[in-house]
Scaffold this active site. Structure first.
Site, PDB file in Angstrom:
ATOM      1  CG  ASP A  46      -0.136   6.835   1.389  1.00  0.00           C
ATOM      2  OD1 ASP A  46      -0.807   6.351   2.043  1.00  0.00           O
ATOM      3  OD2 ASP A  46       0.114   6.584   0.191  1.00  0.00           O
ATOM      4  CE1 TYR A 174      -2.270  -0.543  -3.625  1.00  0.00           C
ATOM      5  CE2 TYR A 174      -3.100   1.684  -3.152  1.00  0.00           C
ATOM      6  CZ  TYR A 174      -2.729   0.626  -2.844  1.00  0.00           C
ATOM      7  OH  TYR A 174      -2.572   0.279  -1.424  1.00  0.00           O
ATOM      8  NE  ARG A 176      -6.379   3.668  -8.048  1.00  0.00           N
ATOM      9  CZ  ARG A 176      -6.388   4.169  -7.040  1.00  0.00           C
ATOM     10  NH1 ARG A 176      -6.400   5.627  -6.949  1.00  0.00           N
ATOM     11  NH2 ARG A 176      -6.514   3.537  -5.872  1.00  0.00           N
ATOM     12  CE  LYS A 207      -0.489  -0.073   0.397  1.00  0.00           C
ATOM     13  NZ  LYS A 207      -0.768   1.220   0.603  1.00  0.00           N
ATOM     14  N   GLY A 256      -4.711  -2.653   3.421  1.00  0.00           N
ATOM     15  CA  GLY A 256      -6.001  -2.837   4.209  1.00  0.00           C
ATOM     16  C   GLY A 256      -7.163  -2.170   3.750  1.00  0.00           C
TER      17      GLY A 256
END
Length: 309
Positions: A46, A174, A176, A207, A256
């Site tokens: 993505d 995530y 942020r 994730k 990763g």
């Protein structure tokens, strides 16, 4: 397809789910070369949306072709392939049924101004996932963003719709945004918090990023120190994130990130394994390498997750 005892134990942790959702989780856990182990390697593609085509694919020009990624995931024996709507549609017929797929339902881009706020646009639907035969939907949330509450509400509704149709949900959590520093985005207390939020939102697979030993929040730092929570090694930090994911009752895979040396990738995988994590979701570190090199890297990662290295 017969589920292994390990996979049956994992599925038993999802007590409130429909048989359809559990079937899709089983499908992913019993696919590829890690089938039955409870470990997963997923290929996410993505990044073209967020970073642009040249930054994403130019290091390996073959990767401009969506079919390249389908074939890489299949030949590497991975558990699943994740991508936005257009990319999945570009190979959906050719590769139908050959690998479980995850439809990424929201995306950001690098053309927005810094004042726009940390958010992602919804670019697909649960109906699209059903039409394409996907095993799961994927959705990014940004804990720490002023837009986070809207994102939480969006995925809550989409997860409900997906579960009703027997489709699992993967949440990219995530941190942020305006509430945290750049170092805070990968701080261990923030990473564990992000995992907990995803679990509480009903993610079937979480994730997150691997974390550093930095502690961002003052009150959290106090507790980490008082309770002597070990964050000295990457494996210990993975274990803390797993503990925050309902004491390991939820599947957690670790991203990763940007392309880096193979030794670092292997060290990360060993830390994920030793910390009780469920695996890796590796994009740029695979498809930005030449195909033969990427396949060899996946061979090594499979060996690591099987405890052979």
């Amino acid at each position: 397809m017969k589920a292994s005892n390990t996979v049956k134990k994992i599925l038993a942790n999802y007590e409130g789910e429909t048989p359809g959702v559990k079937a899709k989780l089983c499908q992913m856990l019993m696919s590829g070369r890690l089938k039955g182990t409870g470990k997963m390697i997923i290929l996410p593609v993505d990044q073209g949306f967020e970073h642009g085509p040249a930054r994403t694919y130019a290091p390996n020009p073959a990767a401009y072709d969506p079919h390249y990624h389908y074939q890489l995931a299949i030949d590497a024996g991975l558990n699943a392939f994740a991508a936005p709507l257009g990319l999945l549609e570009a190979g959906a017929d050719t590769f139908a049924g050959q690998i479980p797929t995850i439809l990424k339902l929201n995306s950001a881009n690098s053309l927005m101004s810094d004042t726009a706020g940390k958010n992602q646009a919804i670019t697909g639907s649960v109906e699209d996932a059903l039409r394409l035969g996907c095993s799961a939907i994927g959705f990014t949330i940004y804990p720490g963003s002023d837009m986070a509450l809207d994102m939480f509400e969006e995925i809550t509704e989409m997860r409900r719709e997906a579960a009703a149709l027997g489709i699992a949900t993967v949440i990219w959590s995530y941190p942020r945004g305006e509430a945290i520093s750049k170092d805070g985005e990968t701080a261990v207390d923030i990473a564990a918090y992000a995992a907990q939020i995803a679990a509480l939102l009903g993610a079937h697979i979480i994730k997150i990023k691997l974390s550093t030993d930095h502690l961002e929040l003052k009150e959290a730092k106090k507790v980490f120190q008082e309770q002597k929570i070990d964050v000295s090694t990457q494996a210990a930090r993975v274990a803390e994130c797993m503990r925050s994911s309902f004491a390991g009752r939820r599947l957690v895979v670790f991203s990763g990130g940007a392309k880096k040396g193979e030794d670092s990738i292997y060290d990360d995988a060993r830390a994920i394994r030793d910390g009780g994590g469920n695996g890796s979701i590796i994009g740029r570190n695979s498809f930005q390498r030449e195909r033969g090199e990427a396949l060899a890297m996946f061979d090594k990662l499979v060996d690591i997750y099987k405890g052979r290295d």
